[in-house]
Design an enzyme around this catalytic site. Sequence first.
Site, short mmCIF file in Angstrom:
data_model
loop_
_atom_site.label_atom_id
_atom_site.label_comp_id
_atom_site.label_asym_id
_atom_site.label_seq_id
_atom_site.Cartn_x
_atom_site.Cartn_y
_atom_site.Cartn_z
N GLU A 1 -11.32 -22.39 73.95
CA GLU A 1 -10.44 -22.01 75.06
C GLU A 1 -10.97 -22.68 76.33
OE1 GLU A 1 -8.72 -17.86 76.72
OE2 GLU A 1 -10.67 -18.44 77.51
N SER B 1 -17.98 -8.15 71.89
CA SER B 1 -16.65 -8.43 72.42
C SER B 1 -15.70 -8.92 71.33
CB SER B 1 -16.71 -9.49 73.52
OG SER B 1 -17.64 -9.13 74.49
P1 0O2 Z 1 -12.77 -12.01 79.53
O1 0O2 Z 1 -13.49 -10.74 79.77
O2 0O2 Z 1 -12.80 -12.93 80.74
O3 0O2 Z 1 -13.18 -12.74 78.29
P2 0O2 Z 1 -6.10 -13.70 74.63
O4 0O2 Z 1 -6.46 -12.26 74.81
O5 0O2 Z 1 -7.08 -14.61 75.34
O6 0O2 Z 1 -5.94 -14.13 73.22
P3 0O2 Z 1 -4.15 -13.76 76.62
O7 0O2 Z 1 -4.70 -12.57 77.36
O8 0O2 Z 1 -2.67 -13.90 76.59
O9 0O2 Z 1 -4.66 -13.83 75.18
O10 0O2 Z 1 -4.78 -15.08 77.19
P4 0O2 Z 1 -4.80 -15.62 78.64
O11 0O2 Z 1 -3.75 -15.02 79.49
O12 0O2 Z 1 -4.80 -17.11 78.47
O13 0O2 Z 1 -6.21 -15.08 79.20
C1 0O2 Z 1 -7.40 -15.44 78.59
C2 0O2 Z 1 -8.56 -15.34 79.55
O14 0O2 Z 1 -8.19 -15.80 80.86
C3 0O2 Z 1 -9.08 -13.93 79.80
O15 0O2 Z 1 -9.96 -13.57 78.79
C4 0O2 Z 1 -9.77 -14.11 81.15
O16 0O2 Z 1 -11.03 -14.76 81.01
C5 0O2 Z 1 -8.83 -15.05 81.86
N1 0O2 Z 1 -7.80 -14.27 82.57
C6 0O2 Z 1 -6.51 -14.11 82.24
N2 0O2 Z 1 -5.87 -13.35 83.11
C7 0O2 Z 1 -6.78 -12.99 84.05
C8 0O2 Z 1 -6.71 -12.19 85.25
O17 0O2 Z 1 -5.68 -11.65 85.61
N3 0O2 Z 1 -7.87 -12.07 85.95
C9 0O2 Z 1 -9.03 -12.65 85.59
N4 0O2 Z 1 -10.11 -12.45 86.34
N5 0O2 Z 1 -9.13 -13.40 84.45
C10 0O2 Z 1 -8.02 -13.57 83.71
P5 0O2 Z 1 -10.16 -12.04 78.41
O18 0O2 Z 1 -10.66 -12.01 77.01
O19 0O2 Z 1 -8.93 -11.25 78.70
O20 0O2 Z 1 -11.26 -11.55 79.38
#
Ligand code: 0O2
Length: 228
Positions: free
Chosen positions: A153, A63
């Site tokens: 985070e 990832s």
């Molecule tokens: P995963 O698969 O859970 O690890 P970033 O990409 O983190 O640097 P971003 O996307 O602006 O920047 O950060 P944000 O919005 O703080 O989101 C970070 C994490 O929050 C995501 O990690 C998800 O775990 C969670 N998240 C954010 N938005 C959503 C959503 O709409 N639905 C769900 N289920 N989780 C969400 P990842 O790496 O995107 O995904």
Amino acid sequence: PQVFEIPETFRETARQFQEAMMQYSCAIREFKTKLEVLNDELSMRNARNPIEMIKARVKKPKSIVEKLQRRGLPLSIESMESNLDDIAGVRVICSFVDDIYEISRMLERQDDVTIIAIKDYIKAPKENGYRSYHMIVEVPVFFSSSKKNIRVEVQIRTIAMDFWASLEHKMRYKKNIPENHVKYLQDELYDCARQSAELDNRMQNIRNLIAEEAEEEERDTLAMLPMK
Ligand code: 0O2
């Protein structure tokens, strides 16, 4: 059989990567301890646990590589450390919305926790209905001969928010959902998010009322005690 020589540079990079992963997992341990201390203290003071559960993970190498590639960033340990904020991830699950803010305020007050960024998806939910309180923090971790500030985070959410997010996450990674189902599922999920937000608010109100009643009862009991 042919024996392949592993180049020294590869060996060294692999060692450095392993070391970095070890450091992230130590940061998680330090941060989890902070949360457990807060939970113990608050549960003694208020006779209930504000934190229901703490989940933590270090991002998988696959990832990490995918995220760096997606963003067009160099594939190196330095690039990973300076560009990715979510290699160490901690999820804090609370019963009530007020607990989320109480925990986050307490973390903000700790002088060895540096707040890098905050995203309040509870006050401003995402378009799909996602709610959660996100913090990027930096914590110092002391190793044998150095101190390193490591990013973590933190996602703080209620049980209802967590339930919704895990369901939505499953749908997001499901391939081959027919186009007409996608729209239906998105609408359903949005409606569930709206209803669960309402439920969180109603349960928070019930808890506030119970707490007020308890306070009143305590005041009455104190008033009845004979004055010296
Ligand atoms: P995963 O698969 O859970 O690890 P970033 O990409 O983190 O640097 P971003 O996307 O602006 O920047 O950060 P944000 O919005 O703080 O989101 C970070 C994490 O929050 C995501 O990690 C998800 O775990 C969670 N998240 C954010 N938005 C959503 C959503 O709409 N639905 C769900 N289920 N989780 C969400 P990842 O790496 O995107 O995904």
